[in-house]
Design a protein around this motif. Structure first.
Motif, PDB file in Angstrom:
ATOM      1  N   ASP A  88      49.362  53.556  41.414  1.00 19.02           N
ATOM      2  CA  ASP A  88      49.317  53.805  42.849  1.00 19.02           C
ATOM      3  C   ASP A  88      50.756  53.978  43.332  1.00 19.02           C
ATOM      4  O   ASP A  88      51.674  53.420  42.734  1.00 19.02           O
ATOM      5  CB  ASP A  88      48.657  52.561  43.481  1.00 19.02           C
ATOM      6  CG  ASP A  88      48.678  52.546  44.977  1.00 19.02           C
ATOM      7  OD1 ASP A  88      48.702  53.623  45.587  1.00 19.02           O
ATOM      8  OD2 ASP A  88      48.661  51.436  45.552  1.00 19.02           O
ATOM      9  N   TYR A 148      40.575  43.416  41.740  1.00 18.32           N
ATOM     10  CA  TYR A 148      41.661  44.397  41.617  1.00 18.32           C
ATOM     11  C   TYR A 148      42.903  43.635  41.186  1.00 18.32           C
ATOM     12  O   TYR A 148      43.379  42.767  41.924  1.00 18.32           O
ATOM     13  CB  TYR A 148      41.826  45.047  42.985  1.00 18.32           C
ATOM     14  CG  TYR A 148      43.058  45.896  43.264  1.00 18.32           C
ATOM     15  CD1 TYR A 148      44.347  45.497  42.940  1.00 18.32           C
ATOM     16  CD2 TYR A 148      42.916  47.099  43.931  1.00 18.32           C
ATOM     17  CE1 TYR A 148      45.448  46.290  43.239  1.00 18.32           C
ATOM     18  CE2 TYR A 148      44.012  47.891  44.246  1.00 18.32           C
ATOM     19  CZ  TYR A 148      45.271  47.464  43.901  1.00 18.32           C
ATOM     20  OH  TYR A 148      46.363  48.236  44.221  1.00 18.32           O
ATOM     21  N   GLY A 163      40.424  49.596  45.135  1.00 15.16           N
ATOM     22  CA  GLY A 163      41.694  50.039  45.712  1.00 15.16           C
ATOM     23  C   GLY A 163      41.562  51.402  46.351  1.00 15.16           C
ATOM     24  O   GLY A 163      40.738  52.221  45.952  1.00 15.16           O
ATOM     25  N   ASP A 164      42.389  51.623  47.333  1.00 13.21           N
ATOM     26  CA  ASP A 164      42.458  52.914  48.008  1.00 13.21           C
ATOM     27  C   ASP A 164      43.923  53.322  47.955  1.00 13.21           C
ATOM     28  O   ASP A 164      44.752  52.596  48.507  1.00 13.21           O
ATOM     29  CB  ASP A 164      41.970  52.716  49.453  1.00 13.21           C
ATOM     30  CG  ASP A 164      41.892  54.011  50.236  1.00 13.21           C
ATOM     31  OD1 ASP A 164      42.398  55.029  49.751  1.00 13.21           O
ATOM     32  OD2 ASP A 164      41.326  53.985  51.342  1.00 13.21           O
ATOM     33  N   PRO A 165      44.324  54.346  47.258  1.00 17.04           N
ATOM     34  CA  PRO A 165      43.561  55.502  46.772  1.00 17.04           C
ATOM     35  C   PRO A 165      43.151  55.488  45.293  1.00 17.04           C
ATOM     36  O   PRO A 165      42.678  56.519  44.804  1.00 17.04           O
ATOM     37  CB  PRO A 165      44.542  56.656  47.011  1.00 17.04           C
ATOM     38  CG  PRO A 165      45.893  56.056  46.764  1.00 17.04           C
ATOM     39  CD  PRO A 165      45.788  54.618  47.189  1.00 17.04           C
ATOM     40  N   GLU A 166      43.279  54.371  44.563  1.00 19.96           N
ATOM     41  CA  GLU A 166      42.930  54.409  43.136  1.00 19.96           C
ATOM     42  C   GLU A 166      41.470  54.829  42.896  1.00 19.96           C
ATOM     43  O   GLU A 166      41.167  55.521  41.920  1.00 19.96           O
ATOM     44  CB  GLU A 166      43.151  53.032  42.483  1.00 19.96           C
ATOM     45  CG  GLU A 166      44.609  52.599  42.413  1.00 19.96           C
ATOM     46  CD  GLU A 166      45.004  51.731  43.577  1.00 19.96           C
ATOM     47  OE1 GLU A 166      44.494  51.961  44.710  1.00 19.96           O
ATOM     48  OE2 GLU A 166      45.816  50.804  43.388  1.00 19.96           O
ATOM     49  N   GLY A 210      49.580  51.437  52.505  1.00 26.05           N
ATOM     50  CA  GLY A 210      48.350  51.126  51.778  1.00 26.05           C
ATOM     51  C   GLY A 210      48.253  51.885  50.466  1.00 26.05           C
ATOM     52  O   GLY A 210      47.460  51.527  49.595  1.00 26.05           O
ATOM     53  N   ASN A 251      43.347  41.938  44.690  1.00 23.61           N
ATOM     54  CA  ASN A 251      42.536  42.317  45.840  1.00 23.61           C
ATOM     55  C   ASN A 251      41.081  42.082  45.454  1.00 23.61           C
ATOM     56  O   ASN A 251      40.740  42.039  44.266  1.00 23.61           O
ATOM     57  CB  ASN A 251      42.768  43.779  46.227  1.00 23.61           C
ATOM     58  CG  ASN A 251      44.178  43.985  46.782  1.00 23.61           C
ATOM     59  OD1 ASN A 251      44.665  43.176  47.570  1.00 23.61           O
ATOM     60  ND2 ASN A 251      44.839  45.043  46.352  1.00 23.61           N
ATOM     61  N   ARG A 285      38.438  43.991  46.217  1.00 24.77           N
ATOM     62  CA  ARG A 285      37.654  45.211  46.510  1.00 24.77           C
ATOM     63  C   ARG A 285      38.312  46.370  45.789  1.00 24.77           C
ATOM     64  O   ARG A 285      39.404  46.252  45.269  1.00 24.77           O
ATOM     65  CB  ARG A 285      37.651  45.438  48.019  1.00 24.77           C
ATOM     66  CG  ARG A 285      39.003  45.062  48.676  1.00 24.77           C
ATOM     67  CD  ARG A 285      39.850  46.181  49.100  1.00 24.77           C
ATOM     68  NE  ARG A 285      41.218  45.753  49.385  1.00 24.77           N
ATOM     69  CZ  ARG A 285      42.262  46.491  49.069  1.00 24.77           C
ATOM     70  NH1 ARG A 285      42.128  47.625  48.443  1.00 24.77           N
ATOM     71  NH2 ARG A 285      43.471  46.074  49.357  1.00 24.77           N
ATOM     72  N   LYS A 298      53.093  53.166  46.393  1.00 26.93           N
ATOM     73  CA  LYS A 298      53.049  52.329  47.589  1.00 26.93           C
ATOM     74  C   LYS A 298      54.000  52.772  48.698  1.00 26.93           C
ATOM     75  O   LYS A 298      53.710  52.602  49.866  1.00 26.93           O
ATOM     76  CB  LYS A 298      53.406  50.885  47.218  1.00 26.93           C
ATOM     77  CG  LYS A 298      52.309  50.161  46.434  1.00 26.93           C
ATOM     78  CD  LYS A 298      51.325  49.467  47.355  1.00 26.93           C
ATOM     79  CE  LYS A 298      50.066  49.052  46.657  1.00 26.93           C
ATOM     80  NZ  LYS A 298      50.124  47.751  46.035  1.00 26.93           N
TER      81      LYS A 298
END
Ligand code: AMP
Ligand code: GLY
Length: 403
Positions: free
Chosen positions: A202, A259, A279-282, A216, A275, A277, A204
């Motif tokens: 990702d 995560y 990941g965004d954008p993974e 994010g 995390n 939940r 960052k």
């Protein structure tokens, strides 16, 4: 199988696409969804922070599975309420979501589980803060203890900036700097068994050349050809499985997506953060690469039935580039226009909202081809000067990560 997806960002758009591809999934509903999700699911104008309204919606629709995307409702206990109402739910309880909701709690669990992470101190006053800053030295890593959407972390060589950020937090975690390429590796857990997904990287920072504030996430890619060949099994064995066992032993099993944000240091794999939940954008690179039907996979996790499940992946590579509003992350100016989305071969356009407007994922034989397709996709979307995106470098080097 009828599924209710909670959330309305590019991550949920990607999850909806994965659910749509699963032949077992007959209906997809999403709350609140977005214009892109509306093309593949029925959207319902219900806020993700209204637990009672989400449970009521699940009841009205009589869904077989609820998948919760964002962290906020999880930390607010939405999964507990859904389970209490009898719904199979993919997402951790309020207690288990504290792995994301409190950095201090995550450190405690890692300690008890014997999972390697940065040495740290949790501080609540100036004397503790200054002592910790001087003990760990520069670069200083200062983390707001609570949820901050990935924006509560300051990494800086400037002690004054580090101190000012620390003093602005009620509880702050100060830790040693981990020097190594960062990867994101997700595990899908049913509370006792956890299956590791392929890793992604990702980006960052807001601007090119690893400059600018933390965001994010401005882009991602997968697979990681440069990562050690045993990284998935090593992370499962050393990080994910011990965390799941520790959470179960505490009586707060983690059911959902764990995560792990990892640093591959010279001394081995170290956890930067967890995390609770996707990941965004993974997710926007992982879902298009996942061959295993997503709906059944999440259903098996939600119903504690993951034993023996193995994931299958496409050999293609995926690169996601985020199109952000000018001023993101501190002051996104959501003015400007984007054309109607053209259908671009080997490219997915995922709608978001807020500062990150869209995620464009290119699929290719290799990462370079995938990235070319993502940028070509962006150039075909008519836009004015109110947007920006960053260059996605495709190698392990932190200095050249280019986010
Ligand atoms: P977090 O929200 O904890 O993931 O932190 C956001 C970002 O700050 C991470 O993705 C890293 O780039 C950076 N970061 C956090 N902790 C550390 C650390 N101990 N050493 C180096 N960089 C870090
Ligand atoms: N991509 C970082 C996150 O989802 O927190």
């Amino acid at each position: 199988m009828k599924v209710l997806l909670v959330g309305g960002g590019a991550r949920e758009h990607a999850l909806a696409l994965g659910l749509q591809a699963d032949p077992e999934v007959t209906e997809i509903h999403c709350a609140p969804g977005n214009a892109g999700i509306a093309e593949i699911a029925t959207i319902h104008p219900v806020s993700v922070s209204d637990n009672a309204a989400i449970v009521e919606l699940a009841r009205q629709l009589n869904v077989d599975l609820v998948v919760v995307g964002p962290e906020l409702p999880l930390v607010n206990g939405i999964a507990d309420e859904l389970r209490a109402a009898g719904f199979a739910t993919f997402g951790p309880s309020k207690a288990a979501a504290q792995l994301e909701g409190s950095k201090n709690f995550a450190k405690e669990v890692m300690h008890d589980a014997g999972v390697a992470t940065a040495r740290s101190a949790t501080c609540t006053n100036r004397i503790q803060i200054e002592k910790a800053l001087d003990e760990f030295g520069a670069p200083y890593v200062v983390k707001d203890d609570g949820l901050a959407g990935g924006k509560g972390v300051v990494v800086t060589d400037d002690r004054d900036i580090a101190l000012a950020h620390a003093l602005s937090c009620t509880t702050v975690v100060i830790e040693e700097f981990l020097d190594g390429p960062e990867i994101s590796l997700f595990g899908i857990s049913d509370g006792k068994t956890i299956i590791a997904m392929e890793p992604a990287q990702d980006f960052k920072r807001a601007f090119n050349g690893d400059e600018g504030p933390n965001t994010g996430g401005m882009g991602a890619y997968s697979p990681l050809p440069w990562a050690p060949s045993d990284i998935i099994e090593q992370t499962r064995h050393d990080v994910l499985a011990p965390m799941i066992a520790e959470m179960a032993a505490r009586g707060t099993p983690f059911v959902g997506l764990l995560y792990a944000g990892l640093s591959l240091t010279d001394h081995g794999v170290r956890v930067i953060e967890f995390n609770a939940r996707f990941g965004d954008p993974e997710t926007q690179v992982l879902v298009p690469r996942l061959k295993t039907p997503l709906g059944m996979l999440l259903y098996k996790a939600a119903t504690r039935n993951l034993d023996g499940v193995k994931l299958e992946w496409r050999k293609e590579s995926a690169v996601t580039v985020v199109l952000a509003a000018k001023g993101y992350p501190s002051d996104p100016q959501t003015v400007g226009t984007i054309s109607t989305m053209p259908a671009i071969p080997d490219t997915h356009v995922f709608y978001a909202g807020g500062g990150r407007i869209l995620s464009i994922t290119g699929i290719g034989e290799d990462l370079t081809e995938a990235r070319d397709r993502a940028y070509r996709g962006i150039s075909q979307i008519v836009l004015d000067g109110s947007f920006y995106r960053t260059d996605i470098a495709l190698n392990a080097s932190v200095a050249e990560k280019g986010n």
